[in-house]
Enzyme design. Structure first.
Site, mmCIF file in Angstrom:
data_model
loop_
_atom_site.group_PDB
_atom_site.id
_atom_site.type_symbol
_atom_site.label_atom_id
_atom_site.label_comp_id
_atom_site.label_asym_id
_atom_site.label_seq_id
_atom_site.Cartn_x
_atom_site.Cartn_y
_atom_site.Cartn_z
ATOM 1 N N THR A 73 0.833 -1.210 0.000
ATOM 2 C CA THR A 73 0.000 0.000 0.000
ATOM 3 C C THR A 73 0.863 1.254 0.000
ATOM 4 O O THR A 73 0.619 2.187 -0.772
ATOM 5 C CB THR A 73 -0.966 -0.015 1.203
ATOM 6 O OG1 THR A 73 -1.906 -1.086 1.015
ATOM 7 C CG2 THR A 73 -1.722 1.292 1.327
ATOM 8 N N ASN A 156 -5.673 -9.453 -7.633
ATOM 9 C CA ASN A 156 -5.791 -10.093 -6.323
ATOM 10 C C ASN A 156 -7.098 -10.841 -6.115
ATOM 11 O O ASN A 156 -7.175 -11.723 -5.264
ATOM 12 C CB ASN A 156 -5.616 -9.047 -5.207
ATOM 13 C CG ASN A 156 -6.521 -7.845 -5.387
ATOM 14 O OD1 ASN A 156 -6.520 -7.203 -6.447
ATOM 15 N ND2 ASN A 156 -7.283 -7.508 -4.372
ATOM 16 N N CYS A 330 -9.188 -6.958 1.550
ATOM 17 C CA CYS A 330 -9.308 -5.530 1.874
ATOM 18 C C CYS A 330 -10.762 -5.061 1.787
ATOM 19 O O CYS A 330 -11.110 -4.001 2.283
ATOM 20 C CB CYS A 330 -8.452 -4.701 0.921
ATOM 21 S SG CYS A 330 -6.782 -5.329 0.789
#
Length: 384
Positions: A73, A156, A330
């Site tokens: 990130t 992802n 996430c």
């Protein structure tokens, strides 16, 4: 719980025992600050630079092009925001323009939102039904102030691998900086930053057997990216703060192990993934596999089951000792459809039933058999 099958390696991997062992001396014995001039601190510096060389070699870069961060990130934020800063500084404050995709990780998408609020332009390329960028559209999206192309190496959620080398060529031809978020790819796929014309690359240690809270950003030496964190002179004056030496040592060891084992492990995991996917598609009605079948991470099997909700299914599978995700880790807890599935055109009634299985080193064929039976049971119960 007597049995636990972990099938969420895209969210995080286990820190390997060899990695923990490599880190331990730098927590207990060689705890000196690497910025000090005495020999004790020099031990930490030496270990850190060894990790930098290991990581550089793994992607065919120079050691001085590897910058340690707190993870993917931070690396993504640094790459995007400072590429825009670089453009503005060299163009008398003129606002820049970024080209990206709608299937990126939120670290990219939310950074782009922030840049838009600061007056920067952002364009999103179309992707096909498998999530691959339509490369023919890239040059059409280039504007006079475009300075950056950022496309993830592999997705992802659905595991699709993007045409990175072709995108790199297009970026280089149009004098754009090319950044790739390789958080899911690094340590699992061979990467060659020179051959693929990659200018910047983000990675995170906990996705390939390393510890959490450490990652790196590769910045090609010709790209004079501004500092992201200001303070001391660490990381060549670009990322201030005392380095996480144990984490960096662990990441270096994890990188070494991942690349040594990559060829055999990819083949083994792909066989298990294909077995899991084949049986789920054959034995459960009303299910589709999402993502590109050919250009795909070897460990990723992602599906949409009609008539169920993925979050509830993941909770029920957890009661059976199986850890899976209903999409990106996430995004867990979000009631909205996955932005990735929306971008590839999956209808809402299907997207709600998304489940992602991502395999790792400890998984076996017996795990797949057990998982398939429990998935069949959970889906049938939910539909019933």
């Amino acid at each position: 719980m007597s049995k636990m099958i972990y099938l969420d390696h895209a969210a995080t991997t286990r820190t390997l025992p060899e990695v923990t062992e490599a880190m331990e001396p730098y927590l207990e014995i060689y705890y000196g600050n690497p910025s000090t001039i005495y020999e004790f601190g020099g031990k930490s510096k030496e270990a850190m630079e060894h990790a930098r060389r290991t990581i550089a070699e793994s992607i065919h870069a120079k050691p001085e092009e590897i910058y340690f961060t707190s993870g993917g990130t931070e690396s993504d934020n640094w790459a995007l925001k400072e590429a825009i800063q670089l453009y503005e500084r060299t163009n008398q404050g003129k606002k820049g323009h970024v080209i990206t995709t709608p299937v990126e990780h939120h670290a990219i998408l939310n950074s782009c939102s922030e840049l838009e609020q600061m007056g920067c332009g952002v364009s999103f390329l179309k992707v096909d039904s498998g999530g691959r960028v339509i490369t023919g559209e890239v040059e059409e999206a280039v504007l006079e102030n475009t300075c950056l192309l950022s496309v993830m190496y592999a997705n992802n959620e659905i595991g699709t691998i993007e045409p990175v080398e072709e995108l790199g060529r297009i970026a280089r031809k149009n004098s754009l900086i090319f950044h790739t978020d390789a958080v899911q790819a690094y340590g699992h796929l061979p990467i060659h930053v020179q051959r693929e014309h990659i200018d910047m690359l983000s990675a995170s240690a906990h996705k390939f057997g390393g510890p959490k809270g450490v990652g790196f950003l590769y910045i090609r030496s010709e790209i004079n990216l501004p500092a992201f964190v200001h303070g001391g002179a660490q990381e060549s004056n670009r990322r201030a703060g005392t380095e996480n030496v144990p984490g960096i040592v662990g990441m270096g060891k994890a990188a070494e192990l991942a690349h040594r084992r990559m060829h055999l492990e990819r083949r083994r995991i792909k066989y298990l993934r294909d077995y899991l996917a084949y049986r789920i598609l054959q034995e459960i009605p009303d299910v589709i596999m999402t993502g590109n079948r050919k250009f795909r991470l070897p460990n990723n099997a992602s599906f949409c089951f009609k008539g169920i909700t993925g979050e509830a299914a993941a909770i029920l599978l957890d009661t059976q000792g199986i850890c899976v995700s209903s999409g990106s880790a996430c995004s867990t807890g979000s009631l909205e459809d996955s932005h990735v599935l929306t971008a590839i055109g999956v209808e809402s009634e299907w997207a709600r039933g998304a489940l992602r299985f991502t395999l790792g080193a400890e998984n076996t064929k017996e795990d797949m058999d057990y998982t398939i039976e429990k998935v069949k049971m959970v889906v049938a119960d939910m539909r019933g």
